[in-house]
Design a protein around this motif. Structure first.
Motif, short mmCIF file in Angstrom:
data_model
loop_
_atom_site.label_atom_id
_atom_site.label_comp_id
_atom_site.label_asym_id
_atom_site.label_seq_id
_atom_site.Cartn_x
_atom_site.Cartn_y
_atom_site.Cartn_z
N GLU A 119 130.15 42.25 -66.18
CA GLU A 119 130.87 42.91 -65.09
C GLU A 119 130.27 44.29 -64.85
N VAL A 120 129.90 44.56 -63.61
CA VAL A 120 129.26 45.82 -63.25
C VAL A 120 130.19 46.59 -62.33
N GLU A 121 130.75 47.69 -62.81
CA GLU A 121 131.62 48.53 -61.99
C GLU A 121 130.76 49.42 -61.09
N ARG A 122 131.23 49.62 -59.87
CA ARG A 122 130.51 50.50 -58.93
C ARG A 122 130.85 51.96 -59.21
N ARG A 123 130.01 52.83 -58.68
CA ARG A 123 130.30 54.26 -58.80
C ARG A 123 131.56 54.63 -58.02
N THR A 124 131.77 53.97 -56.92
CA THR A 124 132.96 54.24 -56.11
C THR A 124 133.98 53.13 -56.33
N LYS A 125 135.22 53.50 -56.50
CA LYS A 125 136.27 52.54 -56.76
C LYS A 125 136.70 51.79 -55.50
N THR A 126 136.17 52.19 -54.34
CA THR A 126 136.56 51.49 -53.11
C THR A 126 135.88 50.12 -53.02
N LEU A 127 134.82 49.89 -53.79
CA LEU A 127 134.14 48.61 -53.80
C LEU A 127 134.49 47.85 -55.06
N PRO A 128 134.70 46.54 -54.96
CA PRO A 128 135.04 45.76 -56.15
C PRO A 128 133.87 45.67 -57.11
N ALA A 129 134.18 45.37 -58.37
CA ALA A 129 133.14 45.21 -59.38
C ALA A 129 132.32 43.96 -59.08
N VAL A 130 131.05 44.01 -59.42
CA VAL A 130 130.16 42.87 -59.26
C VAL A 130 130.08 42.15 -60.60
N VAL A 131 130.16 40.83 -60.58
CA VAL A 131 130.05 40.04 -61.79
C VAL A 131 128.70 39.31 -61.77
N LEU A 132 127.86 39.60 -62.75
CA LEU A 132 126.56 38.95 -62.88
C LEU A 132 126.68 37.84 -63.92
N ARG A 133 126.26 36.66 -63.53
CA ARG A 133 126.34 35.52 -64.45
C ARG A 133 124.96 34.88 -64.57
N PHE A 134 124.43 34.83 -65.77
CA PHE A 134 123.12 34.22 -65.97
C PHE A 134 123.10 33.41 -67.26
N THR A 135 122.13 32.50 -67.35
CA THR A 135 122.08 31.54 -68.44
C THR A 135 120.64 31.37 -68.93
N SER A 136 120.53 30.89 -70.16
CA SER A 136 119.22 30.58 -70.73
C SER A 136 118.73 29.20 -70.30
N ALA A 137 119.59 28.43 -69.64
CA ALA A 137 119.20 27.09 -69.20
C ALA A 137 118.16 27.18 -68.08
N ARG B 135 118.99 47.55 -59.15
CA ARG B 135 119.98 48.08 -58.19
C ARG B 135 121.38 48.08 -58.78
N TYR B 136 121.66 47.09 -59.65
CA TYR B 136 122.96 47.08 -60.31
C TYR B 136 123.03 48.14 -61.40
N LEU B 137 121.90 48.41 -62.04
CA LEU B 137 121.86 49.42 -63.08
C LEU B 137 122.15 50.80 -62.51
N HIS B 138 121.61 51.08 -61.33
CA HIS B 138 121.86 52.38 -60.70
C HIS B 138 123.28 52.46 -60.15
N ALA B 139 123.75 51.37 -59.55
CA ALA B 139 125.09 51.38 -58.95
C ALA B 139 126.19 51.30 -60.00
N GLY B 140 125.88 50.79 -61.17
CA GLY B 140 126.91 50.57 -62.18
C GLY B 140 126.89 51.55 -63.32
N ARG B 141 126.41 52.79 -63.08
CA ARG B 141 126.42 53.85 -64.09
C ARG B 141 125.71 53.43 -65.37
N GLY B 142 124.62 52.68 -65.22
CA GLY B 142 123.85 52.27 -66.38
C GLY B 142 124.50 51.22 -67.23
N PHE B 143 125.50 50.53 -66.67
CA PHE B 143 126.22 49.45 -67.36
C PHE B 143 127.11 49.96 -68.49
N GLU B 144 127.06 51.23 -68.81
CA GLU B 144 127.80 51.73 -69.96
C GLU B 144 129.30 51.54 -69.78
#
Length: 233
Positions: free
Chosen positions: A29-47, A97-106
């Motif tokens: 789950e990637v939270e945005r810098r601004t709370k007006t936008l919903p969080a983005v959920v990234l889903r990935f697999t090793s398959a 782009r998600y890393l920058h928008a999501g405060r480094g994922f921290e």
């Protein structure tokens, strides 16, 4: 205590020359810098191909192939999980782009699932045919080759208790969010919701009218079975 695999997964791990591989699924789950936008959920697999998880067309979400590696996940004798490093391929700059928008994922939530390829296709899929690990991203470092995230167990003292309110008549989900699932498109009849059961029923009728899977009111986030509190007579 050691990590105990479900019986079905243990049998698959002990089978020599197994034809079906193990599958890792990561839900970030990637939270945005601004709370007006919903969080983005990234889903990935090793398959090698897209994976529907859970394997249910009405409840599952799609996880997409992405090259990544993880350090071993091992429990201590006390049952704790040490930190885990998750290294994701960054040659295509997919996550930048998600890393920058999501405060480094921290501080973001990361859920990791381990299952077997057979559990993704078996019609009699039971809910226990997987192992789930819940983490918090403590740090992330990006290079030209990888984005490496340090995953740690959530801090018990930072967890809000209770984490959710149990309300009978009001839905707790964000309208159109992943838990709600209502498809807000240009063809949608509704762009907002009062979060009542009546509104949820109407949105289910709209889904049926658009020939979409009818998710509502099954996904109503309230608890109608909770009795109404009454004062003394």
């Amino acid at each position: 205590m050691p990590l105990i695999l479900p019986t079905t997964l243990k049998a698959a791990s002990e089978r020599p020359h197994a034809r079906a591989p193990w599958v890792w699924l990561v839900d970030l789950e990637v939270e945005r810098r601004t709370k007006t936008l919903p969080a983005v959920v990234l889903r990935f697999t090793s398959a090698a191909n897209n994976v529907l998880w859970p394997p249910d067309p009405t409840e599952g979400a799609t996880f997409y192939p992405l090259a990544f590696e993880m350090t071993d996940i091992e429990q201590t004798q006390e049952g704790d999980l040490p930190s885990v490093d998750l290294a994701i391929d960054n040659t295509a700059r997919t996550l930048m782009r998600y890393l920058h928008a999501g405060r480094g994922f921290e501080g973001n939530r990361a859920t990791v699932y381990l299952t077997h390829q057979e559990a993704l296709t078996t019609p009699a899929f039971p809910n226990h045919q997987f192992v789930r690990f819940d983490f918090i991203v403590s740090s992330a470092v990006a290079t030209e080759a990888t984005v490496t995230m340090r995953l740690e167990q959530p801090n018990f003292f930072q967890i809000r208790v209770p984490s959710a309110r149990f309300v009978a008549r009001r839905c707790r989900w964000e309208f159109g969010g992943p838990e709600c699932g209502y498809p807000i498109t240009t063809a949608a009849a509704y762009t907002s919701c009062a979060k009542t059961i009546d509104d949820c029923i109407q949105r289910g009728m709209d889904e049926a009218f658009r020939n979409l899977p009818v998710l509502h009111p099954r996904r109503f986030g309230g608890f109608p079975g909770i009795p109404t509190q009454r004062g003394p007579r």
